[in-house]
Design an enzyme around this catalytic site. Structure first.
Site, short mmCIF file in Angstrom:
data_model
loop_
_atom_site.label_atom_id
_atom_site.label_comp_id
_atom_site.label_asym_id
_atom_site.label_seq_id
_atom_site.Cartn_x
_atom_site.Cartn_y
_atom_site.Cartn_z
CB SER A 82 -0.94 -0.01 1.26
OG SER A 82 -1.93 -1.02 1.08
CE LYS A 85 -3.51 0.45 -1.35
NZ LYS A 85 -4.22 -0.01 -0.35
CE1 TYR A 209 -5.04 -1.29 -4.56
CE2 TYR A 209 -5.15 -3.65 -4.60
CZ TYR A 209 -5.02 -2.63 -3.85
OH TYR A 209 -5.09 -2.68 -2.48
CE1 TYR A 261 -5.24 1.51 4.19
CE2 TYR A 261 -3.12 0.69 5.44
CZ TYR A 261 -3.86 1.03 4.25
OH TYR A 261 -3.15 0.89 3.04
CB VAL A 279 0.16 -6.02 4.01
CG1 VAL A 279 -1.18 -5.36 4.97
CG2 VAL A 279 -0.17 -6.21 2.69
O1 DON Z 1 -4.98 -5.00 -1.51
C1 DON Z 1 -4.24 -5.45 -0.72
O2 DON Z 1 -4.89 -5.99 0.37
C2 DON Z 1 -2.86 -5.40 -0.67
N1 DON Z 1 -2.35 -5.13 -1.92
C3 DON Z 1 -2.37 -3.81 0.01
C4 DON Z 1 -2.90 -3.62 1.42
C5 DON Z 1 -2.06 -2.97 2.21
O3 DON Z 1 -0.83 -2.85 2.07
C6 DON Z 1 -2.53 -2.57 3.44
N2 DON Z 1 -1.40 -1.92 4.20
N3 DON Z 1 -1.33 -1.84 5.53
#
Ligand code: DON
Length: 327
Positions: A82, A85, A209, A261, A279
């Site tokens: 993420s 982003k 994405y 978040y 993540v």
């Molecule tokens: O869409 C997802 O779940 C992952 N590609 C990205 C989520 C993420 O990195 C949330 N961060 N803490």
């Protein structure tokens, strides 16, 4: 509520001229993190991420005056997830300007990054560009006039340009792993499509994405890529403008309020600088006017943010007396 780190209390934090040297502070933080046994849990919902060694820890700082300082596993690439982003938001704002905010909100969600609950009440408009739903809309914006392959290439080249490093790649195995298990993201994309807030087919927006989330970077590369945000929108090495100073401030504001978040308030409280987590266990932190920071420790806390990464940035910020709220 996570325990606050013991040390030093805010009123005992060193004054700027008493702060330790940054290279010493990074080494101290890295040494302390290496000793920790409670490192959080590596994400397994994207199977490929579950294979990463939880003992890894890296940290990097790139200062506006041109120093690049690192400690630990700062040169090992990891999945930025993420954190990407921040860069897709920057690109999309460059493409469509403030019209972007008609399709994505600017409020913290107070919900997990992959939550669907608010979308029904809010007519398919995601709360912010950093929750998954918001980032999928941003991918849809970046698809305009392009094939997915071209949009993905544009994102990768932008990040390579920011980091001044053409060796940065997309980890195709991570992208495939996420696509194979991304049921929630498919649900979010289909749901937003039903409200008319995706202009392309959900699988095309998701293709963009999944690939930008699968970009692999080291802490050093990530801190380099964040330089423009610490320096009023300009690359401090060349003086070239990436975004306006106002836009850099606003991206920082989004990072502070939404970058972690439903853990964003706690990160702002404990660390006091804009940050964006992924993540994969990375965090990009921005000390406006001073430095771009990147930290990586794969184990996550309950909110899906790097456990030791947050603690390390909290310690570093205290040691250096860094906070956007400092007088
Ligand atoms: O869409 C997802 O779940 C992952 N590609 C990205 C989520 C993420 O990195 C949330 N961060 N803490």
């Amino acid at each position: 509520m996570p325990e606050l780190e013991q040390a030093p209390k805010l009123d005992q934090a060193p004054k700027l001229d008493q702060a330790p040297k940054l290279d010493q502070a990074l080494a101290e933080v890295a040494a302390e993190m290496a000793e920790r046994s409670d490192r959080g849990d590596v994400a397994t919902y994207i199977p490929q991420l579950g294979k990463v060694d939880p003992r890894k820890f890296g940290i990097a700082a790139v200062t506006n005056d041109g120093r690049v300082l690192v400690a630990g596993d700062a040169d090992q690439p990891f999945s930025i997830q993420s954190i990407s982003k921040v860069f897709t938001l920057t690109l999309a704002l460059g493409n469509v300007g403030d019209a972007l905010w008609k399709r994505v909100g600017r409020e913290p969600s107070g919900n997990p990054f992959n939550s669907i609950v608010q979308l029904e009440h809010e007519n398919g408009i995601p709360r912010n560009p950093f929750i998954n739903a918001g980032a999928i809309v941003i991918s849809d914006i970046l698809l305009a006039g392009h094939q997915p392959r071209e949009a993905i290439g544009e994102i990768l080249r932008f990040i390579q340009f920011l980091a001044d490093d053409e060796t940065i790649i997309i980890d195709r195995e991570v992208a495939a792993s996420e696509r194979a298990t991304g049921y929630r993201n498919f649900a979010l994309a289909n749901y937003m499509k039903s409200f008319g807030n995706l202009h392309h087919a959900p699988e095309l927006a998701l293709g963009v994405y999944f690939h930008h989330c699968a970009i692999a970077m080291s802490c050093r590369q990530l801190a380099m890529a964040g330089r423009f945000l610490a320096n009023g929108g300009k690359n401090p090495a060349t003086g070239h403008s990436v975004v306006s100073a106002e836009r850099a401030r606003r991206i920082g504001a989004m990072m502070l309020t939404c970058g972690h978040y439903d853990g964003s308030g706690d990160f702002a409280f404990r660390v006091g600088i804009p940050g964006k987590s992924g993540v994969g266990g990375g965090i990009l932190g921005i000390v406006p006017g001073v430095a771009s920071l990147a930290v990586w420790s794969p184990g996550l806390n309950a909110n899906g943010n790097s456990k030791l990464g947050s603690i390390a940035l909290e310690k570093l910020a205290r040691m250096m007396n860094w906070s956007i709220f400092a007088p």
